[in-house]
Design an enzyme around this catalytic site. Structure first.
Site, short mmCIF file in Angstrom:
data_model
loop_
_atom_site.label_atom_id
_atom_site.label_comp_id
_atom_site.label_asym_id
_atom_site.label_seq_id
_atom_site.Cartn_x
_atom_site.Cartn_y
_atom_site.Cartn_z
N SER A 12 -12.09 -44.64 -32.85
CA SER A 12 -10.77 -44.03 -32.60
C SER A 12 -9.75 -45.12 -32.30
CB SER A 12 -10.87 -43.04 -31.46
OG SER A 12 -11.25 -43.73 -30.30
N GLY A 13 -8.50 -44.74 -32.26
CA GLY A 13 -7.45 -45.68 -31.88
C GLY A 13 -7.02 -46.61 -33.01
N LYS A 16 -4.55 -43.48 -36.83
CA LYS A 16 -4.62 -42.40 -37.83
C LYS A 16 -3.40 -41.50 -37.73
CE LYS A 16 -8.39 -40.25 -37.13
NZ LYS A 16 -8.33 -39.08 -36.30
N ILE A 18 -0.37 -42.36 -36.70
CA ILE A 18 0.81 -43.05 -37.24
C ILE A 18 0.72 -43.08 -38.77
CG2 ILE A 18 2.09 -45.26 -37.29
CD1 ILE A 18 2.34 -43.79 -34.64
N CYS A 375 11.54 -34.52 -14.28
CA CYS A 375 10.63 -33.49 -13.77
C CYS A 375 10.15 -33.84 -12.37
CB CYS A 375 9.50 -33.24 -14.76
SG CYS A 375 8.85 -31.59 -14.55
N PHE A 378 12.60 -35.88 -10.74
CA PHE A 378 13.74 -35.08 -10.27
C PHE A 378 13.39 -34.50 -8.90
CE2 PHE A 378 14.99 -30.51 -10.04
CZ PHE A 378 16.38 -30.57 -10.11
N ARG A 456 5.99 -26.24 -12.67
CA ARG A 456 5.70 -25.03 -11.90
C ARG A 456 6.65 -24.95 -10.70
NH1 ARG A 456 0.75 -23.09 -13.13
NH2 ARG A 456 -0.18 -25.11 -13.56
N HIS A 501 12.37 -32.23 -19.69
CA HIS A 501 11.83 -33.47 -20.28
C HIS A 501 12.63 -33.88 -21.53
CE1 HIS A 501 8.03 -33.67 -17.99
NE2 HIS A 501 8.19 -32.37 -17.91
N GLU A 503 12.65 -36.59 -23.00
CA GLU A 503 11.89 -37.51 -23.86
C GLU A 503 11.23 -36.79 -25.03
OE1 GLU A 503 11.08 -36.56 -20.87
OE2 GLU A 503 8.93 -36.29 -20.59
N1 GLN Z 1 4.17 -31.23 -10.58
C1 GLN Z 1 5.50 -30.80 -10.78
C2 GLN Z 1 5.57 -29.33 -11.16
O1 GLN Z 1 4.59 -28.75 -11.51
C3 GLN Z 1 6.20 -31.66 -11.84
C4 GLN Z 1 5.62 -31.47 -13.21
C5 GLN Z 1 6.09 -32.52 -14.20
O2 GLN Z 1 6.49 -33.62 -13.83
N2 GLN Z 1 6.02 -32.21 -15.46
O3 GLN Z 1 6.61 -28.73 -11.11
#
Ligand code: GLN
Length: 530
Positions: A12-13, A16, A18, A375, A378, A456, A501, A503
């Site tokens: 693996s690695g 594949k 890319i 996330c 934050f 969550r 997110h 990203e």
């Molecule tokens: N653990 C946090 C939550 O569940 C942050 C989750 C995360 O960074 N994706 O809300």
């Protein structure tokens, strides 16, 4: 409709994923409609419950499906959003077969791997092809030929090859190591893995061989002879300066022509000028910035692939190369962050490492270092502010202590009732309303945006007024106003954090505003101090 199967041999690695994404990009650049499928032979229904240590980053799609990070590469290379159907796992296939058996759909038959499981796999592949109206479907088979788990999928590929004939082909990816002592490129691992593939009844049409250096003509001829493919169909995948260079390297060896001849796609010419320019900006930037990524799984950079890519895209847009300083939050030292241009605290789960992350955020806030929290980053920025500015001693998240006095980050009531851990977070694309006259508004130039989520816990509404009167403004909120989505602190060159997110939606030539803002702020600070 044409089908390209990408299998993997030796180990693996080898890139594949890319290779598959590059094939997709090349054909899409010819004006063809392309879609991709990733097959993961593990028993999990999705990647949501898997540790990043074992499997790299968990990628999230618009529809909230938690998938293997290869789907992230497909989205970035194809510039398109995928859905849950683009990821097939053993868990998903067996779940369907067993549900059908319980419903009595098999009318008394003995339910077996061949034909029932293989039929389900073939049906799932055909469904994606039909639903997307693709001209070409690229199907990457996870794992390595010979793994017990991949057997039913390889058998399905064998059957599909027979049914589809000239409308399909197999690209097999292998490794050609060079033994330092003799300096010779060794083809035996490739020969063995092709032998194994043929034992299952699959003859590869094209071999993409990973190697440190370009393959010599002799090596290609030897592989061709032993593996029964044309020497021109042996393509080298030498080390590249960037993953984005790989499609260009494969194309230099005539990959599109090979694919179009074998699949009878007619004369095809990929238009790659924009991609070329992007690769140039990635590989030869004028400026350099260094960003500290303070995480928990920094030993394995695969855990943060989308961050690396989002930073690369944002850097390329501003002609800056981005170097990442990986910092394990548990091991943070007073001088770990000295000299960095910016700091990111990314996704995270559980309390381990949270104190180091809070320390890094405090350092960024007090020393005017551009900061982007995502996330968990934050939530930790909110906790840092509560502890150090609002002086709420021991402020925390109920993820760490659900008896604490100040749970500034906690669960919404509907989350408290969830019992299963798989697929029950707040996932996928949700809209965010952005406040006027805020940094977020300046960055997005839009009063309403959509971003992907996976969390969550949330900011506790009881504390929002206290935060805002002390200067931490929640400039992005969910449409119903119950969820805080973006926090920013004005008295700073760049201090912004998001519950979502960004990203996951960043792509070449389409950087995401929060990352672009970060690199921009880093370059600004550099020019101030020079
Ligand atoms: N653990 C946090 C939550 O569940 C942050 C989750 C995360 O960074 N994706 O809300």
């Amino acid at each position: 409709m044409k089908f390209i199967f990408v299998t993997g041999g030796v180990m693996s690695g080898l890139g594949k994923g890319i290779t598959s994404a590059s094939i997709g990009l090349l054909l899409k650049s010819c004006g063809l409609r392309v879609t991709s499928i990733k097959i993961d032979p593990y028993l999990n229904c999705d990647a949501g419950t898997m540790s990043p240590y074992q499997h790299g980053e968990v990628f999230v799609l618009d529809d909230g499906t938690e998938v293997d990070m290869d789907l992230g590469n497909y989205e970035r290379f194809l510039g398109e959003s995928m859905s849950q159907a683009n990821n097939i796992t053993t868990g998903k296939v067996y779940k369907k077969v067993i549900e059908q058996e319980r419903r009595g759909d098999y009318l008394g038959e003995t339910v077996q791997i061949i034909p029932h499981v293989t039929d389900q796999i073939k049906a799932d592949i055909h469904k994606v092809a039909q639903d997307t109206h693709a001209d070409v479907v690229v199907i990457e088979l996870g794992g390595t030929v010979g793994d017990i788990e991949s057997m039913p999928f390889l058998e399905a590929v064998r059957q599909l090859r027979r049914e589809l004939r000239k409308d399909s082909l197999v690209v097999h990816t292998t490794l050609v190591p060079v033994l330092k002592a003799v300096g010779e490129a060794k083809t035996k691992p490739t020969q063995h893995s092709v032998k194994e593939l043929r034992a299952i009844g699959i003859q590869p049409d094209i071999i993409v061989a990973r190697s440190e250096h370009p393959l010599s003509g002799d090596t290609c001829r030897k592989i061709g002879l032993f593996c029964d493919v044309a020497p021109e169909a042996v393509i080298g995948a030498p080390d590249a300066r960037s993953i984005y260079e790989v499609p260009l390297i494969l194309e230099q060896q005539g990959l599109t022509q090979l694919l179009s001849e074998q699949l009878q796609l007619g004369q095809q010419m990929p238009q790659l000028s924009e991609w070329n320019l992007f690769v140039e900006r990635v590989t030869q930037p004028t400026h350099q910035v260094e960003i500290a990524l303070v995480g928990k799984y920094t030993d394995l950079s695969d855990s943060y692939v989308s961050y690396e890519e989002a930073l690369t895209h944002a850097g390329a847009a501003l002609d800056a190369g981005v170097k990442i300083r990986w910092i394990e939050s548990d091991l943070i030292q007073p001088d770990s962050l000295s000299g960095v241009d910016g700091i990111i605290v990314p996704v995270g789960f559980g309390s381990r490492g949270s104190d180091g992350k809070i320390e890094a955020i405090c350092y960024a806030r007090e020393n005017n270092i551009p900061y982007l929290g995502i996330c968990y980053g934050f939530q930790m920025a909110v906790i840092e502010f509560a502890r150090n500015v609002l002086k709420l001693k021991n402020a925390t998240s109920s993820e760490f202590d659900d008896q604490a006095e100040h749970q500034v980050v906690s669960l919404l009531p509907e989350q408290k009732e969830m019992e299963d851990l798989g697929g029950t977070m707040r996932l996928g694309l949700h809209s965010i309303v952005i406040r006027e006259n805020s940094l977020a508004n300046k960055l997005y130039c839009n009063p309403s945006i959509d971003e992907r989520h996976r969390h969550r816990f949330e900011v506790n509404l009881d504390y929002v007024d206290q935060f805002e009167s002390a200067g931490l403004i929640f400039s992005g909120r969910s449409e119903d106003g119950r969820r805080m989505e973006i926090a920013e602190y004005a008295d700073h060159p760049y201090f912004i954090a998001a519950q979502f997110h960004p990203e996951f939606l960043s792509r070449p030539n389409q950087p995401r505003p929060l990352f672009l803002g970060l690199i921009h702020a880093c370059l600004n600070e550099q020019s101030k101090s020079s």
